[in-house]
Design an enzyme around this catalytic site. Structure first.
Site, PDB file in Angstrom:
ATOM      1  N   HIS A  21      10.829  -3.368  -1.616  1.00 21.24           N
ATOM      2  CA  HIS A  21      12.069  -4.048  -1.219  1.00 21.24           C
ATOM      3  C   HIS A  21      11.841  -5.541  -0.970  1.00 21.24           C
ATOM      4  CE1 HIS A  21      14.238  -0.331  -1.093  1.00 21.24           C
ATOM      5  NE2 HIS A  21      13.472   0.179  -0.146  1.00 21.24           N
TER       6      HIS A  21
ATOM      7  N   ASP B 265      10.772   5.858  -6.206  1.00 19.13           N
ATOM      8  CA  ASP B 265      11.137   5.968  -4.793  1.00 19.13           C
ATOM      9  C   ASP B 265      12.625   6.309  -4.728  1.00 19.13           C
ATOM     10  OD1 ASP B 265       9.976   4.765  -1.932  1.00 19.13           O
ATOM     11  OD2 ASP B 265      12.163   4.617  -2.097  1.00 19.13           O
TER      12      ASP B 265
END
Lengths: 563, 438
Positions: free
Chosen positions: B112, B151
């Site tokens: 992220h 993910d």
């Protein structure tokens, strides 16, 4: 008086050590087919004209178990293992009588699948029918919860003479290694028991009443009674004898490399700040990777009697040994012959050595003396290269915390301690190749036996606590107790230190001087959802390998009235 | 004797002394049970599986990828240097040929983390995959790379970093952004004007099971990889699609992850998220290692695994099929899409707000890219956080054409010092990172 005896592949060394230091030493050839005779011959010669009743301590390091494993002469034993999910336990099969049964625990020791006792009983019948007196039982994660192994042992007990369980052998996690270690323990047991009982009995007749102690590969010893429970822990003790023989002379604040140069091999180890570096896993022997705690050692096929050849214009040494050196009637040139040619040997037929090295010199297009010099240098270079490789291996061990990475100590030995038969000659040349101080260990030819004599009793425990489940487990101590949910690291640390002390005493440590220490400890909050439900605490404690109390390395004497 | 058919390296760095805070999912305990399982299974003893010691990344490695505000030290801890270092160690070992494949089982994660870093978002501070990839490109001359992010959360940071790079294929398979953090990763996000189609998003509906994931891999990911022909395949191996994960809603199993790993044949896997630390991670990680090494994992299952309860709804299956078809269509039509995207010549712009949930920072960004047919394009990012720090980051891409180099220099040198607290130039051609002083 203390007797230290180290059975090696070529020679068996024995020493008698008393308050004035080394009183006598003997060296006899090892008869690998009759170790009992070898040991008794050495002891008889050592005790000639000595009072047997003065012997207060006796430590043996033998190749008995090692030879059985290496020569594949282990008797058949049965194994019953329960794995549950993961790698198929069939991959870890040892022997023909290997049974995989249902039953599983998870990583925290919670049962996820029960045992099928009826099936285990059937297996018990089969084992009895096959005439196998010993069975090993192992379950995955048994060090977190031994219940399944205990139950398997209970169910199988009526069918066999003795059951060996996996969890008492080590607190380290590795199901495959636990299987191999348990198997070796069961398989080595009968020969180990018979051999040492026979030695003990014979010694008793000679008037030596003290119980035998047996050296372990971690540089410590245990008494005979404990060794019957953990006979596999006597495998590969040889290299640790040498390290313990050198340890008194290693500085307390530096990194020291120990080289035990023998006829066939050179064994090496590292002593850091006065304590030997332990191997990360357990010993590996033959096809078996085990949980048997050991010093970090490395062995290479370069020794005084290794065969010297020229291959593609380069000298190659070992790894084979085909008898003694030419100078002593052997068949092929060796480093020992090089010493002989260079006038460094204590004896031997120099002419024969020169003649033997002639083809080497011709192949290298140089003089015999120069060839001898080069053989000698090459042997030293190979030994140092292997030592550097071992040091690199130690330095590249993975680390699991930021703190360790930050500390990140890299070791680099700056001292060299040499022992073994050709120690004196090798030390001379090594000092010109090694960037640091090079010394021979006093009594270098029998320092390994002195190491046996003076090694203290060692042991280790791993304690695992889960305050959410309110349980604490310590491998090998029959210790599986309830704890209050408020227990913390310091409580578990106390449990571990107390257990390791008790274990050391049971193995024959001197109650006055048991030095225990914590080697690893960690405490984790266990969070489920977003709430802390308890703590997961792990502590490993040990009695560090070292020399017995009362030994003075400066005067090389022993100040103990009881020994 | 058990032997790996593919020589597999592992860096295991559980950072047992690092946490975001004591009860945060990203805490000390996270890989504890995984370690227990990996050790107890004896995976590291298997012939052909080797454990490597993690190296550290350098500040230069970070600056090759990120604009850290005000500098890398302010936004990272030592643990980040080690976790990125773990990925780098694996990458180097693969390219040195000492291992065939490798898995960096490290924390904290990184996917992220965007190109500009004001702080932590989604538990990530720096993008450990991107740092590894750019290092490998520099040190080993690697060009084409594919990242498959499995993910459960959209890999928005990695997407941001490679948004304009036509040589990096980024495929993210994740739970639909309408139902999960970070709320992005839709089908219409397919890359910037110089790199149309090399970003592919596969948002899957909640309750997607093994069947759905493996369908997406077989129908979309593998054919696209086949066509893209990357020199390296990297798997951002998040494990939070697991049916027991506490912060997501998918129904993937440990065996499913192992099958996915077998299909993908990634050269390098890097751990991302996954917070079912007791019931899933030990089994998923063991499964991934076994699959990478080519070992039989048919005996692997979670203690509470029940395949009957993990069957996919027909609705879910239909949605997945539609999504997959649409993604494939974008891929096939990528060259014609470019014309639609490039409405005008010169520079394209986008303005965004980025929320740093972990550190509670709001960033406003104005991005300009030079539309270019010869390279990835010079990039200019004007970024200000709600803490008041405004910076300018200018990037010269790898393999930049002269026009883009000139454009980037111009942006960097002409920026108004009174407007920006920091003015940075990340020059990937010269492998330089500069800050303009007065």
């Amino acid at each position: 008086m203390i007797i230290g005896l180290d059975v090696g592949g070529t020679h068996t060394d024995a020493v008698l050590f008393g308050s004035h230091g080394l009183a006598r030493d003997v060296k006899v050839p090892t008869d690998p087919d009759n170790l009992y005779e070898t040991v008794l011959t050495a002891l008889d010669r050592l005790l000639e004209n000595q009072k047997a009743r003065d012997v207060k301590r006796l430590v043996l390091s033998t190749t008995l178990a090692t030879n059985m494993v290496v020569q594949n002469t282990l008797p058949p034993v049965a194994m019953v293992v329960s794995g549950g999910p993961g790698i198929d336990p069939e991959h870890f099969r040892v022997g023909e009588h290997y049974y995989v049964v249902p039953g599983a625990l998870d990583h925290s020791g919670r049962e996820i699948e029960p045992l099928d006792e009826a099936q285990v009983k059937e297996i018990g019948e089969k084992i009895r029918a096959a005439g196998l007196p010993y069975v090993g039982v192992v379950s995955k994660f048994s060090v977190r919860n031994p219940t399944h192994e205990l139950r398997l042992a209970e169910v199988l007990a009526p069918f066999v003479e003795r059951v060996f369980m996996g969890h008492p052998l080590s607190g380290v996690l590795s199901f495959p290694r636990r299987i191999a270690t348990t198997y070796l323990n069961a398989a080595v047991f009968p020969v180990h028991r018979d051999f040492f009982s026979a030695v003990q009995e014979t010694l008793a007749k000679k008037g030596i009443g003290v119980p035998i102690r047996i050296l372990k590969p971690d540089g410590g010893n245990m008494n005979m009674a404990s060794s019957l429970t953990y006979p596999a822990q006597t495998i590969l003790s040889g290299p640790s004898a040498s390290v313990m023989g050198a340890i008194a002379f290693a500085p307390q604040d530096r990194c020291c490399l120990v080289l035990d140069i023998g006829g066939t091999t050179t064994d090496m180890a590292v002593i850091l700040d006065g304590a030997p570096v332990l191997a990360a896993g357990g010993i590996e022997i033959g096809p078996y990777k085990t949980l048997i705690r050991a010093l970090q050692t490395r062995s290479i096929g370069v020794g005084g009697d290794s065969v010297v050849r020229v291959r593609d214009g380069r000298i190659s040494i070992g790894p084979d040994r085909l008898g003694r050196a030419l100078a002593y009637g052997g068949p092929l040139p060796t480093p020992t012959d090089a010493f002989c040619v260079l006038g460094m040997a204590d004896g031997g037929d120099r002419e024969r050595a020169e003649k033997g090295l002639l083809p080497i010199a011709e192949a290298l297009q140089t003089s015999v003396t120069e060839a001898a010099e080069r053989v000698f240098t090459e042997a030293c270079r190979e030994i140092l290269a292997a030592a550097q490789q071992m040091v690199n291996d130690i330095n590249s061990r993975p680390l699991y915390t930021v703190h360790e990475m930050h500390e990140g100590v890299r070791i680099q030995p700056d001292q060299l301690l040499v022992l073994g038969g050709p120690a004196r000659q090798f030390a001379d040349r090594l000092s010109s190749l090694f960037p640091g101080q090079v010394r021979t260990v006093p009594h270098w030819h029998v320092a390994n036996a002195i190491g046996c004599a003076l090694a203290r009793t060692t042991c280790e425990v791993t304690v695992y606590a889960d305050t959410a489940r309110q349980v604490v487990t310590a491998q090998g101590e029959g210790y599986h107790e309830k704890i209050p949910s408020g227990f913390e690291l310091k409580n578990i640390r106390e449990v571990a230190l107390d257990l390791v002390r008790k274990k050391a005493l049971a193995r024959g440590a001197n109650p006055e001087f048991v030095q225990t220490e914590v080697i690893e400890e960690a405490q984790f909050n266990m969070v489920r959802g977003f709430y802390t439900v308890g703590k997961n605490i792990r502590v490993r404690a040990q009695v560090k390998p070292g020399l017995i109390h009362g030994y003075d390395p400066v005067s090389e004497t022993l100040n103990r009235s009881d020994l | 004797m058990l032997r790996a058919t593919h020589k597999t390296g592992l860096v295991f760095f559980p950072a047992f002394d690092w946490a975001i805070d004591p009860t945060h999912p990203e805490r000390e305990e996270r890989l504890l049970y995984t370690q227990d399982q990996v050790f107890e299974e004896g995976l590291l003893d298997i012939d052909g599986i080797v454990e490597l010691k993690s190296d550290l990344v350098t500040i230069k490695d970070i600056q090759r990828v990120h604009f850290c505000v005000p500098d890398p030290w302010a936004v990272i801890t030592e643990s980040h240097l080690i976790s990125a270092g773990g990925a780098k160690t694996i990458g180097m070992a693969v390219l040195d040929g000492t291992i065939e494949r490798g898995f960096a089982l490290v924390r904290p994660p990184g996917h992220h983390a965007n190109r500009v870093v004001h702080g932590a978002r989604g538990f990530c501070n720096i993008n450990i995959e991107a740092i590894m990839i750019e290092y490998l490109r520099r040190a080993y001359g690697i060009d084409r790379v594919a990242i498959v992010d499995t993910d459960c959360h959209h890999g928005d940071g990695t997407q941001d970093i490679y948004w304009h790079d036509p040589d990096t294929l980024f495929i993210s398979i994740h739970q639909d952004g309408r139902t999960l953090y970070p709320g992005s990763g839709f089908l219409n996000e397919f890359g910037g004007p110089n790199a149309c189609g090399t970003t592919i998003n596969l948002p899957l509906p909640p309750e997607t099971c093994d069947e759905g994931f493996l369908y997406a891999i077989e129908k979309v990911v593998l054919p696209i990889l086949d066509e893209f022909k990357p020199q390296l395949i990297i798997n951002s191996a998040g494990q939070d699609n697991h049916y027991s994960d506490p912060i997501t809603n998918m129904s993937f199993s440990a065996r499913g992850y192992a099958q996915l790993t077998s299909l993908l044949k990634a050269d390098i896997a890097v751990l991302e998220g996954g917070y079912a630390i007791e019931g899933a991670l030990p089994y998923v990680n063991a499964g991934i290692i076994m699959a990478m090494a080519g070992l039989d994992y048919s005996h692997l299952r979670e203690p509470d695994y029940n395949p009957d309860r993990l069957r996919q709804d027909a609705d879910v299956t239909r949605t997945i099929e539609k999504t997959c078809n649409y993604a494939l269509e974008i891929w096939r039509k990528r060259s014609s899409i470019i014309h639609t995207v490039r409405q005008k010549s010169g520079c394209a712009e986008r303005q965004r707000q980025i929320f740093y949930d972990t550190d509670n920072i709001l960033e406003t960004q104005q991005e300009q890219i030079r539309i270019c047919d010869d390279c990835a394009g010079a990039l200019r990012i004007d970024s200000v956080s709600d803490r008041g720090v405004r910076i300018l980051g200018v990037q010269v891409p790898r393999k930049a054409c002269q026009a883009c180099i000139d454009q980037a220099r111009h942006w960097y040198e002409d920026a108004d010092r009174n407007v920006y607290r920091h003015i940075f130039l990340q020059d990937r051609v010269k492998d330089q990172y500069l800050e303009r002083k007065i």
